[in-house]
Scaffold this motif. Sequence first.
Motif, PDB file in Angstrom:
ATOM      1  N   TYR A 117       0.824  -1.213   0.000  1.00  0.00           N
ATOM      2  CA  TYR A 117       0.000   0.000   0.000  1.00  0.00           C
ATOM      3  C   TYR A 117       0.854   1.258   0.000  1.00  0.00           C
ATOM      4  O   TYR A 117       1.968   1.264   0.521  1.00  0.00           O
ATOM      5  N   GLU A 118       0.266   2.329  -0.547  1.00  0.00           N
ATOM      6  CA  GLU A 118       0.879   3.644  -0.416  1.00  0.00           C
ATOM      7  C   GLU A 118       0.603   4.106   1.014  1.00  0.00           C
ATOM      8  O   GLU A 118      -0.554   4.173   1.447  1.00  0.00           O
ATOM      9  N   VAL A 119       1.669   4.390   1.747  1.00  0.00           N
ATOM     10  CA  VAL A 119       1.558   4.754   3.160  1.00  0.00           C
ATOM     11  C   VAL A 119       1.963   6.212   3.328  1.00  0.00           C
ATOM     12  O   VAL A 119       3.027   6.617   2.868  1.00  0.00           O
ATOM     13  N   LYS A 120       1.097   6.982   3.962  1.00  0.00           N
ATOM     14  CA  LYS A 120       1.378   8.400   4.171  1.00  0.00           C
ATOM     15  C   LYS A 120       1.201   8.741   5.644  1.00  0.00           C
ATOM     16  O   LYS A 120       0.334   8.190   6.317  1.00  0.00           O
ATOM     17  N   THR A 121       2.040   9.659   6.115  1.00  0.00           N
ATOM     18  CA  THR A 121       1.907  10.162   7.479  1.00  0.00           C
ATOM     19  C   THR A 121       1.055  11.419   7.422  1.00  0.00           C
ATOM     20  O   THR A 121       1.429  12.380   6.744  1.00  0.00           O
ATOM     21  N   PRO A 122      -0.095  11.422   8.100  1.00  0.00           N
ATOM     22  CA  PRO A 122      -0.923  12.627   8.046  1.00  0.00           C
ATOM     23  C   PRO A 122      -0.248  13.755   8.814  1.00  0.00           C
ATOM     24  O   PRO A 122       0.525  13.502   9.746  1.00  0.00           O
ATOM     25  N   PRO A 123      -0.526  14.986   8.440  1.00  0.00           N
ATOM     26  CA  PRO A 123       0.059  16.101   9.189  1.00  0.00           C
ATOM     27  C   PRO A 123      -0.525  16.129  10.599  1.00  0.00           C
ATOM     28  O   PRO A 123      -1.681  15.774  10.802  1.00  0.00           O
ATOM     29  N   LEU A 124       0.294  16.511  11.563  1.00  0.00           N
ATOM     30  CA  LEU A 124      -0.188  16.653  12.935  1.00  0.00           C
ATOM     31  C   LEU A 124      -0.372  18.130  13.217  1.00  0.00           C
ATOM     32  O   LEU A 124       0.514  18.933  12.934  1.00  0.00           O
ATOM     33  N   PHE A 125      -1.508  18.482  13.754  1.00  0.00           N
ATOM     34  CA  PHE A 125      -1.835  19.872  14.017  1.00  0.00           C
ATOM     35  C   PHE A 125      -1.735  20.141  15.513  1.00  0.00           C
ATOM     36  O   PHE A 125      -2.474  19.547  16.288  1.00  0.00           O
ATOM     37  N   ASP A 126      -0.815  21.012  15.910  1.00  0.00           N
ATOM     38  CA  ASP A 126      -0.652  21.420  17.306  1.00  0.00           C
ATOM     39  C   ASP A 126      -0.700  20.205  18.232  1.00  0.00           C
ATOM     40  O   ASP A 126      -1.500  20.133  19.161  1.00  0.00           O
ATOM     41  N   ARG A 127       0.160  19.228  17.961  1.00  0.00           N
ATOM     42  CA  ARG A 127       0.133  17.923  18.618  1.00  0.00           C
ATOM     43  C   ARG A 127       0.286  17.995  20.136  1.00  0.00           C
ATOM     44  O   ARG A 127      -0.212  17.124  20.840  1.00  0.00           O
ATOM     45  N   LEU A 128       0.944  19.026  20.656  1.00  0.00           N
ATOM     46  CA  LEU A 128       1.089  19.125  22.114  1.00  0.00           C
ATOM     47  C   LEU A 128      -0.257  19.345  22.795  1.00  0.00           C
ATOM     48  O   LEU A 128      -0.508  18.837  23.878  1.00  0.00           O
ATOM     49  N   LYS A 129      -1.142  20.095  22.131  1.00  0.00           N
ATOM     50  CA  LYS A 129      -2.469  20.338  22.697  1.00  0.00           C
ATOM     51  C   LYS A 129      -3.522  19.406  22.116  1.00  0.00           C
ATOM     52  O   LYS A 129      -4.422  18.970  22.828  1.00  0.00           O
ATOM     53  N   LEU A 130      -3.429  19.118  20.827  1.00  0.00           N
ATOM     54  CA  LEU A 130      -4.480  18.345  20.174  1.00  0.00           C
ATOM     55  C   LEU A 130      -4.137  16.857  20.176  1.00  0.00           C
ATOM     56  O   LEU A 130      -3.728  16.290  19.163  1.00  0.00           O
ATOM     57  N   SER A 131      -4.312  16.253  21.331  1.00  0.00           N
ATOM     58  CA  SER A 131      -4.123  14.802  21.459  1.00  0.00           C
ATOM     59  C   SER A 131      -5.166  14.284  22.435  1.00  0.00           C
ATOM     60  O   SER A 131      -5.605  15.012  23.346  1.00  0.00           O
ATOM     61  N   GLY A 132      -5.560  13.045  22.242  1.00  0.00           N
ATOM     62  CA  GLY A 132      -6.518  12.439  23.158  1.00  0.00           C
ATOM     63  C   GLY A 132      -5.994  12.427  24.581  1.00  0.00           C
ATOM     64  O   GLY A 132      -6.750  12.635  25.537  1.00  0.00           O
ATOM     65  N   THR A 133      -4.686  12.207  24.734  1.00  0.00           N
ATOM     66  CA  THR A 133      -4.077  12.191  26.067  1.00  0.00           C
ATOM     67  C   THR A 133      -4.288  13.522  26.767  1.00  0.00           C
ATOM     68  O   THR A 133      -4.685  13.575  27.937  1.00  0.00           O
ATOM     69  N   GLU A 134      -4.042  14.620  26.055  1.00  0.00           N
ATOM     70  CA  GLU A 134      -4.217  15.957  26.630  1.00  0.00           C
ATOM     71  C   GLU A 134      -5.684  16.220  26.966  1.00  0.00           C
ATOM     72  O   GLU A 134      -5.999  16.758  28.035  1.00  0.00           O
TER      73      GLU A 134
END
Length: 177
Positions: A117-134
Amino acid sequence: MKTNRGILIGRMQPFHNGHIQVIKKILEEVDEIIIGIGSAQISHDLKNPFTAGERLVMIKQSLVEHNIDPSRYYIIPMEDINKNAIWVSYIKMLTPPFNKIYSGNYLVKQLFYEEGYEVKTPPLFDRLKLSGTEVRKRMLNDENWQELVPNATVELVNEIKGIERIKNLSKKEISDM
């Protein structure tokens, strides 16, 4: 004509604004997106407090809230099978055909890469704040988690008393030894 269809798999515990931004970005590259609700069988623990059905409602209502055309996506709960060698086949069995996989998870990327498969990494937007953990941490600590999620997620969390659930799950059991 073959549909250019991508797949994004994540736990989405809970569905937040970063997920919306990633989905919008992926939809610039594909005709349709399959949104896989990962670890669908797990709920009611601190890392995975919400059920697959609750997450499905969060996602569906958030996509409606953001005017994302419902003919361009599928939302599919996906249980873990813990058999990496056959996992890609399992995902293919659950979904419409797709030609691109979007993931930040190295194992997921490797497994799909090995299957061609063609595998792509999606862009992460403001990952320090926008995470389920946060988001979960803020819920637990009575901090402003609402700013990190779509209104539809706020509504569902309130409807199911999700904050109370997370707080109850965080309490240590006291046993009589």
